[in-house]
Design an enzyme around this catalytic site. Structure first.
Site, short mmCIF file in Angstrom:
data_model
loop_
_atom_site.label_atom_id
_atom_site.label_comp_id
_atom_site.label_asym_id
_atom_site.label_seq_id
_atom_site.Cartn_x
_atom_site.Cartn_y
_atom_site.Cartn_z
N GLN A 135 -24.76 17.22 -85.49
CA GLN A 135 -26.06 18.72 -85.15
C GLN A 135 -26.51 18.34 -84.01
O GLN A 135 -27.05 17.00 -84.07
CB GLN A 135 -26.62 18.73 -86.65
N GLY A 136 -26.59 18.49 -83.07
CA GLY A 136 -27.46 18.68 -81.85
C GLY A 136 -28.88 19.56 -81.77
O GLY A 136 -28.56 20.40 -80.79
N TYR A 137 -29.45 19.11 -82.16
CA TYR A 137 -30.91 19.44 -82.31
C TYR A 137 -32.30 18.74 -81.63
O TYR A 137 -32.47 19.05 -81.01
CB TYR A 137 -30.81 20.46 -84.08
N SER A 138 -32.66 18.02 -82.70
CA SER A 138 -33.83 16.99 -82.57
C SER A 138 -33.40 16.34 -80.90
O SER A 138 -32.43 16.24 -80.73
CB SER A 138 -34.65 15.75 -83.28
N SER A 171 -27.03 12.76 -86.47
CA SER A 171 -26.54 11.84 -88.21
C SER A 171 -25.22 12.18 -87.37
O SER A 171 -24.10 13.30 -87.49
CB SER A 171 -26.71 12.27 -89.41
N GLU A 254 -29.07 25.41 -94.22
CA GLU A 254 -28.98 23.83 -94.46
C GLU A 254 -29.68 23.94 -96.05
O GLU A 254 -29.13 22.36 -96.68
CB GLU A 254 -29.83 23.07 -93.52
N SER A 388 -39.63 17.64 -90.26
CA SER A 388 -41.10 17.57 -89.98
C SER A 388 -42.41 17.89 -91.66
O SER A 388 -42.71 19.38 -91.59
CB SER A 388 -41.75 16.97 -89.37
N ASN A 389 -42.83 17.25 -92.33
CA ASN A 389 -43.85 18.09 -93.07
C ASN A 389 -44.39 19.02 -92.26
O ASN A 389 -44.92 19.43 -92.65
CB ASN A 389 -45.39 17.01 -94.29
N GLU A 390 -45.21 18.13 -91.11
CA GLU A 390 -45.92 18.75 -90.23
C GLU A 390 -45.46 20.50 -89.48
O GLU A 390 -46.04 21.33 -89.84
CB GLU A 390 -46.69 18.40 -88.93
#
Length: 410
Positions: A135-138, A171, A254, A388-390
């Protein structure tokens, strides 16, 4: 049609689950019994070739992509049957799946938004586990904020997409043949506008994959650099510039039924930690007892929320964000609880005589960390990866509670 490939719609939930449980009992033996319980987040390096062989064995018997429609190679399993499937898999202590991103994320997204050509090309190879996906997201400058991606893609004179940029925390990219990549295809656009969802082959000169060494000593995450990497013009999912919609569809998948199986794994970890506390006497400590009790209650809350989320599609993404916050923080705290239960022993290397603590000595390349030490270290990342949590708190505050949007750079 064999019994194992009969459409799930012809069976009750109990019959479907019983059939899968019987198949697991009959097949998770011999060489496959040796890989029970291996793999998963923080341990993806464990016995990867054997786990790949196991999953292809599942595919040959018709036990992959069970929730997909029958016409695309699935079993057409209902939501409740899919829940039972994942729970039976986890209860059997079967090895962690290697094709999660293809089966539970990209495949359903292609079924929803892909062209018939894309479905014919990619879905069969996901079903039989002959192609793996990353997965190429971040990105380094965007983190969990998908709308801030800076990777670009343009159509060259050859009619193909040419991609430049960098992805991070990708990943299993080093073990995958393809990646689905969100890139900016419209100049002058910002945030979620002007993005496209591309399918990109990783085995080409324009792609460099660099594993990231983690605190655990393993390297399942990667940096991926695109330097004029190419993919065919037809490898765009959805319309050009509307990749945000496709990406959001994928993120809904997801946090789907596979999370119920994840929770069975969590319950097993808590059970083992509780047993360890009784063996080494730390259960006599009232603080430890309270933490174990809170963990048990928290797991029940996670399951109840997950079932509600599956039954109620939420266009705001608020329930999915709450689910991510619940399980990520719970699992992080479980890693801390494991260290508390072990006491001073948690600071030392693994030994074969540590009664009650199932140390992970199966991998000669990583014997320096015991199982619970690795759990503690890797769960530090649970509140970061996958959003993330934020970011989750922002989604809930802005989209659900209607609070003012956080100030962002113009």
């Amino acid at each position: 049609m064999t019994e194992n490939t009969r459409p799930a719609s012809e069976m009750s939930d109990d019959e479907f689950a019983g059939q899968f449980r019987a198949w697991l009992d009959a097949n998770l033996v011999g060489e496959f019994a040796e890989i029970k319980g291996v793999g998963g987040p923080g341990s993806e390096h464990e016995f990867f070739p054997q786990r790949l062989a196991w999953e292809r064995h599942m595919a040959a018997a018709g036990w992959t992509c069970v929730g997909w429609p029958v016409e695309y190679g699935g079993r057409g399993a209902s939501l409740s049957q899919q829940v039972r499937f994942h729970e039976e898999y986890a209860k059997a202590d079967a090895p962690a799946r290697v094709s999660h991103l293809g089966e539970t994320l990209l495949g359903p997204t292609l079924i929803a938004h892909g062209t018939q050509e894309q479905k014919n090309r990619f879905l069969p190879k996901i079903v039989d586990i002959t192609e793996l996906w990353a997965q190429g997201y971040s990105e380094p400058g965007a983190g969990s904020d998908l709308a801030n991606v800076a990777t670009t893609a343009r159509v060259g004179e050859d009619g193909k997409w040419h991609i430049d940029g960098q992805k991070v925390w990708t990943s299993l990219a080093h073990l995958s043949q393809w990646a689905f990549v969100v890139a900016r295809t419209e100049e002058g656009t910002s945030r979620h506008k002007g993005l496209s969802f591309l399918l990109v082959p990783l085995d080409q000169p324009g792609v460099e994959i660099r594993p990231i060494q983690q605190l655990t000593g393993t390297s399942e995450f990667n940096e991926v650099f695109f330097d004029d990497a190419v993919t065919d013009a037809s490898m765009i999912v959805g319309e050009r510039g509307e990749g945000w919609k496709v990406a959001m569809t994928l993120l809904e998948f997801e946090r789907g039924v596979s999370t119920l199986g994840q929770q069975v794994g969590f319950a097993r970890e808590l059970e083992q930690i509780t047993r360890m506390a009784h063996v080494n006497g730390s259960a006599q400590d009232p603080v430890v007892r309270e933490r174990i009790t809170r963990a048990w209650i928290g797991l029940k809350v996670i399951r109840a929320h997950a079932l509600r989320t599956l039954a109620d599609r939420d266009p705001t993404g608020g329930t999915a964000s709450a689910a991510k916050l619940l399980w990520a923080n719970w699992h992080r705290d479980l890693g801390e609880l494991a260290m508390l239960v072990q006491g001073a022993e948690s600071l030392t290397g693994p030994t074969e005589t540590s009664e009650g603590a199932p140390n992970d000595l199966r991998d000669p390349e990583n014997v320096e960390l015991a199982l619970w030490q690795r759990l503690f270290l890797f769960t530090r990342s649970d509140t970061i990866y996958g959003g993330s949590n934020e970011i989750q708190l922002n989604i809930i505050s802005e989209r659900v509670l209607g609070l003012p949007r956080e100030a962002r750079p113009s």
